[in-house]
Design an enzyme around this catalytic site. Sequence first.
Site, PDB file in Angstrom:
ATOM      1  N   ASP A  16     -19.482 -68.373 -50.935  1.00 53.21           N
ATOM      2  CA  ASP A  16     -20.429 -67.819 -49.963  1.00 53.21           C
ATOM      3  C   ASP A  16     -20.336 -66.307 -50.048  1.00 53.21           C
ATOM      4  O   ASP A  16     -19.364 -65.713 -49.581  1.00 53.21           O
ATOM      5  CB  ASP A  16     -20.075 -68.317 -48.555  1.00 53.21           C
ATOM      6  CG  ASP A  16     -20.968 -67.708 -47.480  1.00 53.21           C
ATOM      7  OD1 ASP A  16     -21.918 -66.972 -47.832  1.00 53.21           O
ATOM      8  OD2 ASP A  16     -20.701 -67.961 -46.294  1.00 53.21           O
ATOM      9  N   TYR A  73     -31.479 -64.832 -51.594  1.00 52.78           N
ATOM     10  CA  TYR A  73     -32.399 -65.552 -50.719  1.00 52.78           C
ATOM     11  C   TYR A  73     -33.787 -65.046 -51.077  1.00 52.78           C
ATOM     12  O   TYR A  73     -34.154 -63.928 -50.733  1.00 52.78           O
ATOM     13  CB  TYR A  73     -32.040 -65.273 -49.253  1.00 52.78           C
ATOM     14  CG  TYR A  73     -32.911 -65.972 -48.230  1.00 52.78           C
ATOM     15  CD1 TYR A  73     -33.535 -67.189 -48.510  1.00 52.78           C
ATOM     16  CD2 TYR A  73     -33.101 -65.423 -46.971  1.00 52.78           C
ATOM     17  CE1 TYR A  73     -34.309 -67.829 -47.569  1.00 52.78           C
ATOM     18  CE2 TYR A  73     -33.880 -66.057 -46.009  1.00 52.78           C
ATOM     19  CZ  TYR A  73     -34.490 -67.268 -46.314  1.00 52.78           C
ATOM     20  OH  TYR A  73     -35.274 -67.898 -45.377  1.00 52.78           O
ATOM     21  N   THR A  74     -34.556 -65.848 -51.808  1.00 53.82           N
ATOM     22  CA  THR A  74     -35.789 -65.370 -52.431  1.00 53.82           C
ATOM     23  C   THR A  74     -37.066 -65.863 -51.762  1.00 53.82           C
ATOM     24  O   THR A  74     -38.166 -65.576 -52.256  1.00 53.82           O
ATOM     25  CB  THR A  74     -35.823 -65.776 -53.914  1.00 53.82           C
ATOM     26  OG1 THR A  74     -35.744 -67.211 -54.006  1.00 53.82           O
ATOM     27  CG2 THR A  74     -34.677 -65.150 -54.683  1.00 53.82           C
ATOM     28  N   THR A 124     -35.572 -56.522 -57.210  1.00 52.04           N
ATOM     29  CA  THR A 124     -36.951 -57.004 -57.211  1.00 52.04           C
ATOM     30  C   THR A 124     -37.987 -55.891 -57.234  1.00 52.04           C
ATOM     31  O   THR A 124     -37.721 -54.753 -56.805  1.00 52.04           O
ATOM     32  CB  THR A 124     -37.191 -57.866 -55.950  1.00 52.04           C
ATOM     33  OG1 THR A 124     -38.565 -58.260 -55.868  1.00 52.04           O
ATOM     34  CG2 THR A 124     -36.851 -57.094 -54.683  1.00 52.04           C
ATOM     35  N   ASP A 125     -39.183 -56.230 -57.713  1.00 51.24           N
ATOM     36  CA  ASP A 125     -40.328 -55.328 -57.638  1.00 51.24           C
ATOM     37  C   ASP A 125     -40.731 -55.043 -56.195  1.00 51.24           C
ATOM     38  O   ASP A 125     -41.380 -54.035 -55.904  1.00 51.24           O
ATOM     39  CB  ASP A 125     -41.515 -55.908 -58.413  1.00 51.24           C
ATOM     40  CG  ASP A 125     -41.880 -57.322 -57.988  1.00 51.24           C
ATOM     41  OD1 ASP A 125     -40.985 -58.070 -57.544  1.00 51.24           O
ATOM     42  OD2 ASP A 125     -43.066 -57.701 -58.114  1.00 51.24           O
ATOM     43  N   TYR A 137     -37.867 -59.131 -47.180  1.00 52.62           N
ATOM     44  CA  TYR A 137     -37.243 -59.459 -48.461  1.00 52.62           C
ATOM     45  C   TYR A 137     -36.962 -58.189 -49.261  1.00 52.62           C
ATOM     46  O   TYR A 137     -35.836 -57.964 -49.733  1.00 52.62           O
ATOM     47  CB  TYR A 137     -38.147 -60.401 -49.257  1.00 52.62           C
ATOM     48  CG  TYR A 137     -37.665 -60.660 -50.667  1.00 52.62           C
ATOM     49  CD1 TYR A 137     -36.477 -61.358 -50.885  1.00 52.62           C
ATOM     50  CD2 TYR A 137     -38.385 -60.204 -51.769  1.00 52.62           C
ATOM     51  CE1 TYR A 137     -36.030 -61.581 -52.181  1.00 52.62           C
ATOM     52  CE2 TYR A 137     -37.946 -60.438 -53.055  1.00 52.62           C
ATOM     53  CZ  TYR A 137     -36.763 -61.124 -53.260  1.00 52.62           C
ATOM     54  OH  TYR A 137     -36.316 -61.349 -54.534  1.00 52.62           O
ATOM     55  N   LYS A 149     -33.281 -56.566 -50.236  1.00 52.29           N
ATOM     56  CA  LYS A 149     -32.892 -56.343 -51.631  1.00 52.29           C
ATOM     57  C   LYS A 149     -32.578 -54.872 -51.882  1.00 52.29           C
ATOM     58  O   LYS A 149     -31.666 -54.554 -52.661  1.00 52.29           O
ATOM     59  CB  LYS A 149     -34.005 -56.820 -52.570  1.00 52.29           C
ATOM     60  CG  LYS A 149     -34.229 -58.330 -52.569  1.00 52.29           C
ATOM     61  CD  LYS A 149     -33.044 -59.106 -53.104  1.00 52.29           C
ATOM     62  CE  LYS A 149     -32.936 -59.000 -54.605  1.00 52.29           C
ATOM     63  NZ  LYS A 149     -31.852 -59.859 -55.142  1.00 52.29           N
ATOM     64  N   TRP A 162     -41.921 -61.642 -60.541  1.00 50.42           N
ATOM     65  CA  TRP A 162     -42.753 -62.823 -60.781  1.00 50.42           C
ATOM     66  C   TRP A 162     -42.090 -63.817 -61.748  1.00 50.42           C
ATOM     67  O   TRP A 162     -42.649 -64.203 -62.762  1.00 50.42           O
ATOM     68  CB  TRP A 162     -44.116 -62.410 -61.320  1.00 50.42           C
ATOM     69  CG  TRP A 162     -44.941 -61.582 -60.374  1.00 50.42           C
ATOM     70  CD1 TRP A 162     -44.509 -60.816 -59.331  1.00 50.42           C
ATOM     71  CD2 TRP A 162     -46.368 -61.421 -60.406  1.00 50.42           C
ATOM     72  NE1 TRP A 162     -45.568 -60.188 -58.708  1.00 50.42           N
ATOM     73  CE2 TRP A 162     -46.722 -60.546 -59.347  1.00 50.42           C
ATOM     74  CE3 TRP A 162     -47.384 -61.920 -61.227  1.00 50.42           C
ATOM     75  CZ2 TRP A 162     -48.041 -60.168 -59.086  1.00 50.42           C
ATOM     76  CZ3 TRP A 162     -48.693 -61.531 -60.972  1.00 50.42           C
ATOM     77  CH2 TRP A 162     -49.013 -60.680 -59.908  1.00 50.42           C
TER      78      TRP A 162
END
Length: 267
Positions: free
Chosen positions: A35, A60-61, A100-101, A123, A127, A148
């Site tokens: 975890d 967590y996406t 991420t983008d 999100y 990130k 993507w």
Amino acid sequence: MGTIKALIIGSNGMLGSDLCNMFPYAVKLTHRDLDITNKEQVLGSIQRIKPDVVINAAAYTDVDGCEDNQELAFQVNGYGPGHIAEACSKVGALLVHFSTDYVFDGSRNEYIESDTPNPINVYGQSKLLGEQKIAENTENYRIIRISWLFGIHGKNFVETMLKLSTQMDRVKVVNDQFGKPTYTVDLANKITDVLELEAGIYHLTNEGVCSWYEFASAIIDNVVPCTSEEFPRKAKRPKYSVLVNSKTEPMRHWRAALEVYMKERNK
């Protein structure tokens, strides 16, 4: 990787599964094993394993889910990577982490690694916190921003389109959000190159810019365009989240990668 000891965290996810294929001798940990929001557990596990390289694919996406579960999003995507970075620093391991983008607001047509982030949803905010916590806790990191994703080993846009295509006469997909589809196999194959580069942030995507509608049109025949206003979502999405790979050799076009993916899934 020869004698380099690698640890993959989040090994059973879509990207994690392809990373495991790339690093077959790595120590592999799933959420059940570790975890990442538990700092003591993270420090203890990495201290015990003593890897040379830690690849963190845990995240967590669920972009809309993050709006409803903000605390979980910030713990998993923000503070968790910070714990991993601290543990890496203690054992002298290099950390590879995926961002991420969506750390960008979409107000520009494209983004290079040095552009200033300004996320417009939870999100992306969570990130970005992860990127910041990593930089605070270790100097030896490679943060890889991706976009993507599609891959054999998990839920993704390609599978969603194929499923909806059989359930609906017409599938509505937004035509005013633009990015770069990226195949997880191509991404995983690129990691060994990234390990040789200097510490910092990298953008890694397949080549080719498209809208979600254009991406869908390459997958199914019964797709029709719509605007983001016609298809409201809980989390606001950036209009443009095009990442420019300014520091690495370009990967193949997403259409070529999609063709390989479709053959692979139909085996």
